[in-house]
Design a protein around this motif. Structure first.
Motif, PDB file in Angstrom:
ATOM      1  N   ASN A 168       0.800  -1.212   0.000  1.00  0.00           N
ATOM      2  CA  ASN A 168       0.000   0.000   0.000  1.00  0.00           C
ATOM      3  C   ASN A 168       0.837   1.269   0.000  1.00  0.00           C
ATOM      4  O   ASN A 168       0.404   2.288  -0.494  1.00  0.00           O
ATOM      5  N   ILE A 169       2.016   1.220   0.588  1.00  0.00           N
ATOM      6  CA  ILE A 169       2.831   2.419   0.743  1.00  0.00           C
ATOM      7  C   ILE A 169       4.159   2.205   0.021  1.00  0.00           C
ATOM      8  O   ILE A 169       4.857   1.233   0.274  1.00  0.00           O
ATOM      9  N   PHE A 170       4.485   3.130  -0.866  1.00  0.00           N
ATOM     10  CA  PHE A 170       5.744   3.078  -1.591  1.00  0.00           C
ATOM     11  C   PHE A 170       6.593   4.274  -1.195  1.00  0.00           C
ATOM     12  O   PHE A 170       6.112   5.407  -1.192  1.00  0.00           O
ATOM     13  N   ILE A 171       7.853   4.020  -0.878  1.00  0.00           N
ATOM     14  CA  ILE A 171       8.798   5.075  -0.528  1.00  0.00           C
ATOM     15  C   ILE A 171       9.959   4.969  -1.506  1.00  0.00           C
ATOM     16  O   ILE A 171      10.570   3.905  -1.642  1.00  0.00           O
ATOM     17  N   GLY A 172      10.253   6.056  -2.197  1.00  0.00           N
ATOM     18  CA  GLY A 172      11.341   6.069  -3.163  1.00  0.00           C
ATOM     19  C   GLY A 172      12.549   6.796  -2.609  1.00  0.00           C
ATOM     20  O   GLY A 172      12.410   7.815  -1.937  1.00  0.00           O
ATOM     21  N   VAL A 173      13.729   6.253  -2.882  1.00  0.00           N
ATOM     22  CA  VAL A 173      14.975   6.894  -2.486  1.00  0.00           C
ATOM     23  C   VAL A 173      15.813   7.056  -3.756  1.00  0.00           C
ATOM     24  O   VAL A 173      16.174   6.070  -4.393  1.00  0.00           O
ATOM     25  N   SER A 174      16.113   8.308  -4.126  1.00  0.00           N
ATOM     26  CA  SER A 174      16.857   8.576  -5.354  1.00  0.00           C
ATOM     27  C   SER A 174      18.345   8.346  -5.143  1.00  0.00           C
ATOM     28  O   SER A 174      18.806   8.127  -4.018  1.00  0.00           O
ATOM     29  N   ALA A 175      19.099   8.431  -6.230  1.00  0.00           N
ATOM     30  CA  ALA A 175      20.538   8.182  -6.172  1.00  0.00           C
ATOM     31  C   ALA A 175      21.262   9.197  -5.292  1.00  0.00           C
ATOM     32  O   ALA A 175      22.270   8.878  -4.668  1.00  0.00           O
ATOM     33  N   ASN A 176      20.735  10.422  -5.196  1.00  0.00           N
ATOM     34  CA  ASN A 176      21.388  11.445  -4.368  1.00  0.00           C
ATOM     35  C   ASN A 176      20.864  11.469  -2.932  1.00  0.00           C
ATOM     36  O   ASN A 176      21.206  12.356  -2.164  1.00  0.00           O
ATOM     37  N   GLY A 177      20.010  10.509  -2.564  1.00  0.00           N
ATOM     38  CA  GLY A 177      19.566  10.380  -1.180  1.00  0.00           C
ATOM     39  C   GLY A 177      18.264  11.072  -0.842  1.00  0.00           C
ATOM     40  O   GLY A 177      17.861  11.107   0.322  1.00  0.00           O
ATOM     41  N   GLU A 178      17.557  11.617  -1.830  1.00  0.00           N
ATOM     42  CA  GLU A 178      16.263  12.249  -1.565  1.00  0.00           C
ATOM     43  C   GLU A 178      15.200  11.170  -1.354  1.00  0.00           C
ATOM     44  O   GLU A 178      15.155  10.180  -2.082  1.00  0.00           O
ATOM     45  N   VAL A 179      14.336  11.402  -0.377  1.00  0.00           N
ATOM     46  CA  VAL A 179      13.263  10.457  -0.074  1.00  0.00           C
ATOM     47  C   VAL A 179      11.962  11.016  -0.650  1.00  0.00           C
ATOM     48  O   VAL A 179      11.622  12.183  -0.411  1.00  0.00           O
ATOM     49  N   HIS A 180      11.236  10.197  -1.398  1.00  0.00           N
ATOM     50  CA  HIS A 180       9.992  10.621  -2.039  1.00  0.00           C
ATOM     51  C   HIS A 180       8.840   9.768  -1.525  1.00  0.00           C
ATOM     52  O   HIS A 180       8.921   8.543  -1.509  1.00  0.00           O
ATOM     53  N   MET A 181       7.769  10.459  -1.130  1.00  0.00           N
ATOM     54  CA  MET A 181       6.513   9.798  -0.730  1.00  0.00           C
ATOM     55  C   MET A 181       5.359  10.585  -1.316  1.00  0.00           C
ATOM     56  O   MET A 181       5.340  11.817  -1.228  1.00  0.00           O
ATOM     57  N   GLU A 182       4.409   9.883  -1.899  1.00  0.00           N
ATOM     58  CA  GLU A 182       3.224  10.488  -2.491  1.00  0.00           C
ATOM     59  C   GLU A 182       3.584  11.613  -3.454  1.00  0.00           C
ATOM     60  O   GLU A 182       3.025  12.698  -3.420  1.00  0.00           O
ATOM     61  N   LYS A 183       4.567  11.375  -4.293  1.00  0.00           N
ATOM     62  CA  LYS A 183       4.991  12.290  -5.350  1.00  0.00           C
ATOM     63  C   LYS A 183       5.530  13.617  -4.828  1.00  0.00           C
ATOM     64  O   LYS A 183       5.392  14.653  -5.474  1.00  0.00           O
ATOM     65  N   ARG A 184       6.137  13.603  -3.646  1.00  0.00           N
ATOM     66  CA  ARG A 184       6.789  14.801  -3.117  1.00  0.00           C
ATOM     67  C   ARG A 184       8.014  14.401  -2.311  1.00  0.00           C
ATOM     68  O   ARG A 184       8.096  13.292  -1.798  1.00  0.00           O
ATOM     69  N   VAL A 185       8.964  15.327  -2.201  1.00  0.00           N
ATOM     70  CA  VAL A 185      10.196  15.072  -1.457  1.00  0.00           C
ATOM     71  C   VAL A 185       9.920  15.251   0.029  1.00  0.00           C
ATOM     72  O   VAL A 185       9.259  16.205   0.450  1.00  0.00           O
ATOM     73  N   VAL A 186      10.422  14.304   0.838  1.00  0.00           N
ATOM     74  CA  VAL A 186      10.187  14.296   2.273  1.00  0.00           C
ATOM     75  C   VAL A 186      11.532  14.145   2.979  1.00  0.00           C
ATOM     76  O   VAL A 186      12.398  13.406   2.519  1.00  0.00           O
ATOM     77  N   ASP A 187      11.713  14.843   4.102  1.00  0.00           N
ATOM     78  CA  ASP A 187      12.905  14.632   4.927  1.00  0.00           C
ATOM     79  C   ASP A 187      12.828  13.251   5.557  1.00  0.00           C
ATOM     80  O   ASP A 187      11.745  12.742   5.841  1.00  0.00           O
ATOM     81  N   VAL A 188      13.983  12.653   5.815  1.00  0.00           N
ATOM     82  CA  VAL A 188      14.025  11.327   6.420  1.00  0.00           C
ATOM     83  C   VAL A 188      13.334  11.344   7.779  1.00  0.00           C
ATOM     84  O   VAL A 188      12.645  10.392   8.151  1.00  0.00           O
ATOM     85  N   GLU A 189      13.458  12.436   8.507  1.00  0.00           N
ATOM     86  CA  GLU A 189      12.841  12.534   9.833  1.00  0.00           C
ATOM     87  C   GLU A 189      11.314  12.583   9.756  1.00  0.00           C
ATOM     88  O   GLU A 189      10.629  12.279  10.729  1.00  0.00           O
ATOM     89  N   ARG A 190      10.752  12.984   8.617  1.00  0.00           N
ATOM     90  CA  ARG A 190       9.297  13.098   8.455  1.00  0.00           C
ATOM     91  C   ARG A 190       8.663  11.822   7.895  1.00  0.00           C
ATOM     92  O   ARG A 190       7.451  11.751   7.748  1.00  0.00           O
ATOM     93  N   VAL A 191       9.471  10.819   7.580  1.00  0.00           N
ATOM     94  CA  VAL A 191       8.940   9.571   7.036  1.00  0.00           C
ATOM     95  C   VAL A 191       8.014   8.912   8.053  1.00  0.00           C
ATOM     96  O   VAL A 191       6.933   8.432   7.709  1.00  0.00           O
ATOM     97  N   ARG A 192       8.409   8.904   9.304  1.00  0.00           N
ATOM     98  CA  ARG A 192       7.604   8.252  10.345  1.00  0.00           C
ATOM     99  C   ARG A 192       6.213   8.879  10.438  1.00  0.00           C
ATOM    100  O   ARG A 192       5.199   8.163  10.473  1.00  0.00           O
ATOM    101  N   ALA A 193       6.123  10.197  10.455  1.00  0.00           N
ATOM    102  CA  ALA A 193       4.826  10.868  10.565  1.00  0.00           C
ATOM    103  C   ALA A 193       3.944  10.569   9.357  1.00  0.00           C
ATOM    104  O   ALA A 193       2.731  10.321   9.502  1.00  0.00           O
ATOM    105  N   ASN A 194       4.538  10.560   8.175  1.00  0.00           N
ATOM    106  CA  ASN A 194       3.759  10.263   6.968  1.00  0.00           C
ATOM    107  C   ASN A 194       3.270   8.821   6.970  1.00  0.00           C
ATOM    108  O   ASN A 194       2.130   8.548   6.593  1.00  0.00           O
TER     109      ASN A 194
END
Length: 134
Positions: A59-85
């Motif tokens: 149900n939940i997909f989290i993308g991590v790009s080659a430069n370390g950016e974390v993407h959730m729901e088609k937007r960039v998210v800080d690693v610290e905000r992954v838990r809240a999302n």
């Protein structure tokens, strides 16, 4: 005789109300039972793995790009905000599982941080996406 024929034509109409009721009930049923997929919103070059298997549902997909950016729901998210999302998505669908789609050039430290945040949110079903290879 003309009166009788007119009266028969008036009585031969079809009432569409029951059919419309059934169609609306079916529409509501399909809307309620549909599960929505939360895509990461990024295309990554997944690593290949000889033992990669297809996962039936996630149900939940989290993308991590080659430069370390974390993407959730088609937007960039800080690693610290992954838990809240993830906690917010978990409240919507309690039986969720997570798939982390990390680029093959991503540093594994970012992926481990993301996995740690997902575990802290309360999800134990975590998978890492890979391309089946030989």
């Amino acid at each position: 005789m003309a009166r009788k024929r007119v009266r028969q034509e008036e009585e031969a109409s079809i009432d569409m109300t029951p059919m419309l009721d059934i169609v609306f009930i079916m529409l509501i049923f399909f809307i309620v039972t549909t599960s929505f997929v939360k895509e990461s919103g990024i295309d990554v070059n997944r690593p290949t793995a000889a033992t990669a298997t297809k996962k039936k549902s996630a149900n939940i997909f989290i993308g991590v790009s080659a430069n370390g950016e974390v993407h959730m729901e088609k937007r960039v998210v800080d690693v610290e905000r992954v838990r809240a999302n993830v906690e917010r998505m978990l409240a919507e669908q309690p039986e969720s599982s997570v798939v982390i789609q990390a680029d093959k050039d991503t540093k594994h430290g970012v992926v481990v941080q993301v996995m740690d945040q997902v575990k802290a949110a309360g999800i134990d079903k975590i998978s890492v996406a890979a391309t089946p290879g030989s």
